[in-house]
Enzyme design. Structure first.
Site, PDB file in Angstrom:
ATOM      1  N   ASP A  64       0.865  -1.062  -0.143  1.00 42.52           N
ATOM      2  CA  ASP A  64       0.053  -0.178  -0.013  1.00 42.52           C
ATOM      3  C   ASP A  64       0.959   1.003  -0.031  1.00 42.52           C
ATOM      4  OD1 ASP A  64      -2.757   1.329   0.391  1.00 42.52           O
ATOM      5  OD2 ASP A  64      -1.575   1.973   2.203  1.00 42.52           O
ATOM      6  N   ASP A 393      -9.405   0.051   2.017  1.00 41.69           N
ATOM      7  CA  ASP A 393      -9.404   0.610   0.587  1.00 41.69           C
ATOM      8  C   ASP A 393     -10.482   0.162  -0.035  1.00 41.69           C
ATOM      9  OD1 ASP A 393      -6.888   1.614   1.059  1.00 41.69           O
ATOM     10  OD2 ASP A 393      -5.838   0.188  -0.198  1.00 41.69           O
TER      11      ASP A 393
END
Length: 540
Positions: A64, A393
């Protein structure tokens, strides 16, 4: 600078370092390239992970972009500005952080080539701003509609976000959780829908597998009841939410109480007990059988609550109290005396359960809750942490898809089409700004190049084939990283929210323009470039 007596005038303190003109620009551009290279290999379904080890030896394993940049000990000022781009991208849309950072890096690399050709930074910056505005316009033109009830496409948006991360083996389960969670807390407005992600709580617990994760229509608290004599389970719960301590208030000034006999001491103790009994009686009279207190609960009060069969939790977080109010329909009361039956929240069940050896309280089966919780499971701490980031997310991109009602094709399809249209647009611009617009187009195309590179494909052949497809009106054709084939991403379900792309373009171009316009860097001895001065780039 000489004065009348030919003596130098020192304006800056001793040890201050200064870089001017191209030296300053080159230094900042180099920092941007390093930042882009740090995250480039994580992009896409076949992106690699990074292991980040801090000074204490704690480890984070992730792909990420926002987490990587947040965990890195960044020292260079320009690099910090690029990290802020990732932070903004994460806060605004929850995904696309790697894309935004790569875009800034590529824009500045393109700018470096233009600077070498003698083009003034102001002209390049102007061209980038014009290109960014046009890019947002083109992206809107490329977008398609998505509705609140379009669950199939909402699930595909979530899957696209989570593909390539550690949760792929359980992606269907987590996709369902993410869509249900967002739709539950979404609120209808005049403009469409609004989603407050603060109303979705994610609790992590090691043990079991990711597939054991589940959602409750209510709130999960990482707390246990305050007294073992209290019931572990309450059905048809009526919940009092208190923002006041169930304790005897101390005097505002220092004072002492002198007791001259055992009878006086007993009267003092009896008075305290009477006050606690009155507190508990008030709670009982309004019909509450569960108390969630944001502050402390005295041991004597715990005893009386237990005798009345009331389930109680103390020192709940403020954020959890707000979620409870949203989930149960209750009101947070700051004074027990003001508590009334209409202030109570309702839940089908309040129960203390042991999950992997930890006691947790579940407030669930709430009627139409506007706050919910997801309990996330995983085999190890690192797996749980990374999977939780993936779920966050997914929830974010679903929320943005619902709010904006627009999606675009993934797999590099949107970037290739955007690059081609910007190149055509550059032909309509006069002057040197056209070169900057074309440089912007090249930077956007680099996203697709990075996807191909991370998939182990020949980047030149892949980009040429993609351009050929798009020239034949295949605007949604992109790269299937698993097979290496070019496919219609809309039909394949590889889709992303429009806001992810527009935010990356806007914040990325603004950061690049800001860095590009810097022609003088003045750094104090202990700051700015690090202790070694600007000649040596700090390690990342």
């Amino acid at each position: 600078m000489p004065n009348g007596s030919n003596r130098p005038i020192f304006i800056l303190s001793e040890g201050t370092r200064r870089q001017k003109g191209r030296d300053a620009q080159n230094l900042n551009i180099t920092a941007a390239k390093i930042m882009g290279d740090a995250v480039r290999s994580t992009l896409g379904p076949k992106g690699m992970d990074k292991m980040l080890v801090d000074s204490l030896g704690d480890i984070v394993i992730t792909n990420d972009g926002a987490t990587i940049l947040d965990e890195m000990d960044i020292e260079h000022p320009a690099a910090k500005m690029i990290a802020e781009v990732a932070e903004t991208q994460e806060e605004e849309v929850g995904d696309g952080t790697t894309t935004a950072v790569i875009l800034v890096s590529e824009l500045l690399e393109e700018a470096e080539e233009l600077l070498d050709q003698g083009i003034h930074p102001t002209i390049i910056a102007s061209g980038f701003s014009v290109a960014a505005a046009k890019a947002v316009e083109i992206l809107r033109d490329l977008s398609e509609d998505i509705g609140f009830d379009d669950e199939d496409n909402l699930k595909q948006v979530a899957k696209t976000s989570m593909t390539g991360k550690k949760v792929e083996s359980n992606i269907d389960i987590l996709t369902d959780l993410a869509v249900k969670a967002v739709k539950q807390v979404a609120e209808k407005t005049e403009e469409g829908y609004s989603v407050d992600l603060d109303n979705i709580g994610i609790e992590k617990q090691e043990g079991g597998s990711t597939g054991d994760s589940f959602m409750v229509e209510g709130v999960i608290l990482d707390k246990e009841r305050v007294h073992p004599g209290m019931p572990k389970r309450i059905e048809e719960a009526k919940i009092a939410l208190l923002d006041s301590a169930m304790e005897i208030k101390k005097t505002e000034s220092d004072s002492e109480i002198r007791v001259s006999s055992p009878e006086e001491l007993q009267k003092f103790i009896d008075q305290e007990e009477t006050e606690f009994k009155e507190m508990v009686k008030k709670i009982e009279d309004v019909g509450a059988n569960v108390v969630i207190c944001q502050k402390g609960i005295d041991d004597i009060a715990q005893h009386f609550l237990s005798k009345k069969g009331i389930f109680a939790i103390r020192r709940a977080k403020k954020s959890d109290m707000e979620k409870l109010a949203q989930a149960t329909g209750g009101k947070i009361v700051t004074n027990i005396e003001d508590l009334s039956p209409t202030d109570l929240g309702k839940a089908g069940v309040v129960e203390e359960r042991k999950i992997s050896g930890e006691d947790m309280t579940f407030i669930e089966q709430c009627e139409n809750p506007k706050a919910i919780s997801v309990l996330f499971r995983g085999g190890t701490e690192h797996i749980v942490d990374e999977a939780e980031r993936s779920l966050h997310d997914a929830i974010s991109v679903i929320a943005k898809s619902i709010e904006s009602g627009k999606i675009v094709a993934g797999g590099g399809a949107t970037e290739i089409e955007l690059s081609m249209r910007l190149s055509d647009y550059a032909d309509s611009i006069r002057g040197k700004e056209a070169l900057a617009v074309r440089g912007f187009a090249n930077a956007v195309e680099s996203i697709a190049r990075s996807l191909a590179e991370n998939a182990g494909l020949d980047t030149i052949d892949t980009i040429v084939e993609l351009r050929s497809k798009h020239e034949k009106d295949g605007v949604s054709f992109g790269l299937d990283a698993y097979t290496g084939e070019l496919k219609d991403m809309m039909k394949e379900g590889v889709i992303e929210p429009l806001l992810v792309k527009t935010q990356a373009v806007s914040s990325g171009s603004e950061a690049a323009v800001m860095i590009l316009r810097i022609d003088d860097v003045i750094a104090a001895k202990e700051g700015g470039f690090g202790r070694e001065g600007p000649e040596e780039m700090p390690e990342y």
